[in-house]
Every structure is written in C-alpha cells, then in structure tokens.
Design an enzyme around this catalytic site. Structure first.
Site, PDB file in Angstrom:
ATOM      1  N   CYS A 216      98.688  61.798  50.653  1.00 23.24           N
ATOM      2  CA  CYS A 216      98.244  62.662  51.735  1.00 23.24           C
ATOM      3  C   CYS A 216      99.018  62.378  53.008  1.00 23.24           C
ATOM      4  O   CYS A 216      99.930  61.555  53.038  1.00 23.24           O
ATOM      5  CB  CYS A 216      96.749  62.446  51.999  1.00 23.24           C
ATOM      6  SG  CYS A 216      95.718  62.579  50.519  1.00 23.24           S
TER       7      CYS A 216
ATOM      8  N   GLY B 190      97.343  57.452  50.337  1.00 20.33           N
ATOM      9  CA  GLY B 190      97.787  56.502  49.326  1.00 20.33           C
ATOM     10  C   GLY B 190      96.921  56.511  48.088  1.00 20.33           C
ATOM     11  O   GLY B 190      96.176  57.460  47.824  1.00 20.33           O
TER      12      GLY B 190
END
Length: 627
Positions: free
Chosen positions: A2, A76
C-alpha cells in the site's frame, strides 16, 4: 502492499480532507484498490490499498483498534501474523478481520514500541494514539518499505513516497548539496538524507515518535556479525531450513503469486524452493537484452524448464528511450542504478500475470556474491602484509606515475597501489564509488565545491564500516553494503519499479532471521578460497544445474555504454545540453561536453558518470521545472 501518508496538527492546523486526498492521489499507483482517510484535531491519516491479504472491505485502512484508542495506516506485509494472531487469541483477544494490520494494532495496544520485536515482515506504518496525542512511526529492519518525513513547526508530515509531500506543498524544493554529492558518488541518496533540505527518510530498523513535547528517534534492530563456530554441514542444513521457512511464509497470499527469474543463483534458488512447496506450476518472469553479453534468459529458461514453470520473457529492445522519462518519474529523488530499467520491465511483465512476486534480492550482500568482495579481500591482505611506511610514502608516487598509462595492466596496477595507500574503510568507499575525486572536481562548479566545504561522501561508508561489530574485513564490508547499498539502492529500485505497476515483491533471503543467521556465520563460509556465496550455493546445489551455480555473475546490468552512443543519444544530448536549469546550477557544462565527446568517440568509457548526469537532469525536469 500500500501507500500511506499523513500529518500531525498538534500545534496548529496543517490540512483537511482535501489535502489528505491530494497526498493519496500522488501515490495512487501503490494502492489502486481502495482509499480512505482519518482526520481529527490532532492528526490526518490517509491510506491507499493494494489488496493482498483479506480482500474484503474489512481490511480497509485507516483501521481502528477494538478499544478505539489507536488508528493505524500500514504499508507492507507481516509474514508471521497468523502465529501472532493465534497467540493473541489464546490470551482472549477477539479479531474483527483476517488482516495482518489488525494484528499490529493489537500488539501495539499490548506492548507499545516493543511490538516491533515480534514483527517479521516488510513494513512502514504510523499509529496515532488518541489518548496521548502521539504519533508512532516505524520502518522494517532491512528497509524494504520506504518512509519520508518532514517537520513543520513542531508537527510532522510523512508519506511512503516524497511525491505525496510535494503534492501537498509541504516541502520546499531546495536541493541539499551534500545529498547531491552523495548521489553522484553512490548513484542514490542515502538514508536518512533526502535530496531536499528539511526532508528525511526514516532509517531501516528505526522508530520515531512525536507528541506535544517533541520527538525522539531510536534504532530498535541491527545485524550483528559476531561469528559463531559452526561446522559446514550443520550450517548448510540450518540455512536450508531458513530459506524454506522464509519462502513458505512469503507464499501466503489471496491473489496470484509468482517469481522474478534472472537465471542467477539467488532467483533460481528461490524458484526451485517455491516449486517444491507449490502444488501447481510457479509463474516466472524474465527480462533479456538483444546484446548477448548482457542476456541471461537462456539460463532462466533452463531453470524454468527444469521446474516446469509457467514462464514468460520480455526482451528490452527499442523501448528504453520512449520509457525512460516515465521510469525516472517514479523515483522522487535522483536515482541512477542502471538496473532500474530491466526491473521496470520485469515488474510490468510480472503484473500481467500475478500480483505478488518473490525475488532473490539480498543474496549477494549477505553471502558475498559480488566480484568486488573478492578483489577487496585481496587488497586488504596486501594492505595488512605491507609495511605502512611503504604504502604511505612510496606507493602514492608509483600509482600517480602509472595512472595515465596507455597500458591497461599498468593502469590497473596504479589503482591497486592507490587502494593500498588508504585505510580499509576508505578503500572500500573507492570500490563502491561511481565517481572519483578528480571527476568530481572536473564536473562540479567552484561554487558547489565551496558550499560543500570539507564534506566528502566517503563518510557514509566509513561510518558504517566502523559501526560493524565484526572482527574481520569481509564482515565489515558486508555490513556496510547491507546498511547502505542494499537499503539505499537495491530495495529502493525494487520498491519503486514494482509499485509503479501495483506489484508486490517479496524477498525470502531478506528475512531478518536469515540475515541474522548469515551474520553469525564464519566469513570463510561466505567467501571460500575465492568462491563467492559458498554456503548459499552449497544449499542450492541439489536443486540447480551446475551451469547456474558455476557461471560468472552477470547481474541485472543493461548495456548503458552502448545505449548512450545509440538508442539514448538523442534524449541524452537534449537533456544534458539543451537546458537552462538543473545541472547548470551545480556543474560545469563544458567539462561534461568534453566527457560526452570522449565517450561518443569510444576513446574512454564514461557510461557510469554520464548515466548519473542524465538521471539527475531527467529527475530535475520532472520535479524541479516549476521552481
């Protein structure tokens, strides 16, 4: 995978919902699947989502803790989140989603900063504590995921990429001169510096916390090179277990998954490991070049055939010039590692088939895979065995006398003797540096050098070399590359080029437990009698053909010298010499023209320096043309 962005406004208002949306839109490529914001009087948080785990809307961020006290934005993957979740459930915690994000929140609510010790993954996240009005930022141990920040009157603004801060007009675009010099020395801007003054990158293995009283930053992890006695067979067995476990953890995804396959030892070994653990063919992707000496696709194809993968190839031909300016645009700072080009194309190819790809990154830096380690080890042995008075008093004169010789052997002798006159850390800087002191003096303006004063980029290398707790030279230079080149170059390149195509890349060889294990190994299990990556090759030997294990390393290197004389000649001449800004502010253009002419006539190969100059000017055109 993201993108995150946000700011605190503890002291005075900074922005509103529209500002958060502008920040998020600037990094839309990192998370095209969903976006959302959280805003209150003390903080603004924004998240762009690329759905990998728990594809439902329940995984949307910013996410609130069950107690309502904490809000998180997270970029992550946490590879051990299932085990952590089970442990928390055993203690009575009730989860609302199946995401790793919620696990981080629960751990932070329980342990605060100490939760970082439990997380195995790649991450950058921000957690807002409504009760204490404090913001907690953290970055993973190795530096897989980026995090930029800047201070604004006691508050802080942060983002996954610098372009989010730029889009919000929260950054003054003033070039930091020592970072500029660093860029030409290393081909990237090292942590914690940024190309712009007043902006920083949170270092790998660090956290930063800010509240009304101020901020503090602290390192929570570092790799030790204190060696433990271990037999080769035992070490090989443990390494295999580490690789198997790290690969297995990274194969968890709710979306299509595959692998980069270059044909080298590391990526081939990871593909072999994946194939053993997968019930269906692994999807593999390779990039090649028309120039045969730069093309590894035949080796990648042999591994693909051995493991019957679903294999895809792309050859980079005449597409470089038409794509280069776009590629450079994904790097918020000047970046000149030429392998960004093939990494861009292999990411583009992979995204056509998968959303997550495993890669072999880290094997060279952790297990001594580069030729420079062999050369530097030899140099250091001579340095230790040669009397200091001879190295300091005599060798400089001999080196200087030979440096302009037309005979290659004598020029190489000059370089070797010059290295012996330096201490070990400074000599390793010269090994890594992409520009010599003479070249810098030749191209930089008097004003630039005057403003820099005594600053020299070697400080980065020397500091890292000195900070290593390893007793031998190889340990120190491996540590140095892990803390500088790996995090500042390799992982930045992979992150930006993969995220340009909304692709998540995972690196099993960079599992921190594997990195710690490698650090504890005796150096002769990494570089053994001149054989690089000795133990790693031994661990992969049963699953790979001999021609993969024994052939000379090629790397992910495109034919830059040829490109500058052919495919990129027109683009480069226009960028370098038809401009009234950028390089002109810091460099002597007439000197650069002479270097260009020498390269075009093939009298000298100036590919590395010219490529860095071109990358800087293209970056300037993208990010500074309005200033």
């Amino acid at each position: 995978m993201c993108g995150i962005a946000g700011f605190t406004q503890i002291h005075k208002p900074i922005g509103d919902e529209q500002l958060l949306l502008r920040m998020g839109e600037a990094i839309r490529h990192r998370g095209p699947d969903a976006h959302d914001s959280y805003l209150d009087s003390g903080v603004g948080l924004h998240h762009r989502r690329l759905s990998i785990i728990d594809l439902s809307k329940a995984g949307t961020q910013p996410m609130h803790s069950t107690c309502g006290r904490y809000v998180i934005v997270f970029n992550g993957e946490i590879y051990n989140f299932i085990e952590l979740r089970q442990s928390l459930e055993n203690e009575g915690h009730v989860f609302q989603t199946h995401t790793d994000t919620e696990v981080i929140l629960a751990l932070y609510a329980k342990k605060g900063r100490e939760c970082l010790g439990d997380l195995n993954g790649m991450f950058a996240f921000a957690i807002w504590d409504k009760q204490t009005q404090s913001l907690f930022l953290a970055r993973d141990r190795i530096g897989k995921k980026p995090l930029y920040y800047t201070f604004i009157n006691g508050d802080i603004a942060f983002a996954s990429e610098l372009k989010a801060l730029l889009a919000a007009d929260l950054v003054k675009r003033t070039v930091r001169l020592d970072a500029l010099y660093d860029f030409f020395a290393y081909q990237y801007v090292p942590d914690p510096k940024c190309i712009f003054e007043g902006v920083y990158k949170l270092e790998p293995g660090y956290w930063l916390e800010l509240n009304a009283k101020g901020h503090q930053k602290q390192q929570y992890w570092d790799v030790s090179f204190t060696q433990t006695a271990i037999g080769e067979d035992n070490a090989r067995g443990k390494l295999k277990c580490h690789i198997d476990n790290a690969t297995k953890r990274r194969m968890i995804a709710d979306v299509p998954l595959g692998a980069f396959l270059s044909g080298g030892v590391d990526s081939s070994g990871i593909v072999a490991t994946m194939a053993r653990q997968s019930s269906k063919p692994v999807t593999t992707c390779s990039i090649g070049f028309d120039e045969e000496r730069f093309n590894e696709t035949e080796f990648a194809l042999s591994v693909a055939r051995q493991y019957e993968t679903d294999h895809h190839e792309h050859t980079v031909r005449d597409t470089v010039a038409e794509n280069l300016e776009e590629i450079v645009g994904y790097f918020d700072e000047p970046f000149a590692d030429p392998s960004l080009v093939p990494t861009y194309f292999v990411s583009k190819l992979a995204r056509q088939h998968v959303t997550v790809a495993l890669a072999g990154d880290g094997g060279d830096e952790i297990f001594a895979g580069y030729e420079k380690y062999t050369i530097d080890a030899i140099e250091n042995k001579w340095r230790e065995r040669t009397p200091r008075w001879l190295r300091v008093r005599l060798f400089p004169y001999i080196s200087k006398a030979l440096q302009h010789s037309s005979v290659n052997f004598l020029r190489r002798t000059s370089t070797f003797l010059d290295a012996l006159t330096k201490d070990s850390a400074l000599a390793f800087y010269q090994t890594n540096a992409q520009i010599t002191d003479d070249q810098w003096r030749r191209i930089s303006s008097d004003s630039t050098r005057e403003q820099l004063g005594i600053y020299h980029p070697s400080k980065l290398t020397i500091d890292a070399y000195t900070n290593c707790d390893g007793a031998d030279h190889l340990s120190r230079i491996l540590y140095t590359d892990i803390k500088t080149y790996l995090s500042g170059d390799i992982l930045v390149k992979v992150d930006r080029m993969s995220m340009a195509h909304s692709l998540e890349v995972r690196a099993p060889l960079l599992d921190y437990t594997l990195v710690e294990f490698a650090g504890s190994l005796p150096s002769d299990l990494k570089l053994c009698n001149g054989e690089k990556k000795y133990l790693l090759k031994s661990a992969f030997r049963s699953g790979l053909p001999d021609d993969i294990l024994t052939r000379k390393k090629m790397g992910f290197s495109p034919p830059v010298a040829e490109w500058l004389r052919d495919d990129l000649k027109g683009l480069a001449e226009k960028a370098l010499f038809e401009t009234n800004a950028g390089l002109l502010r810091f460099m002597e253009i007439e000197s650069i023209k002479k270097i260009w002419d020498e390269h075009q006539s093939a009298k000298k190969d100036h590919a590395s320096l010219l490529w860095s100059l071109l990358m800087f000017q293209l970056w300037w055109n993208k990010y500074m043309q309005q200033t």
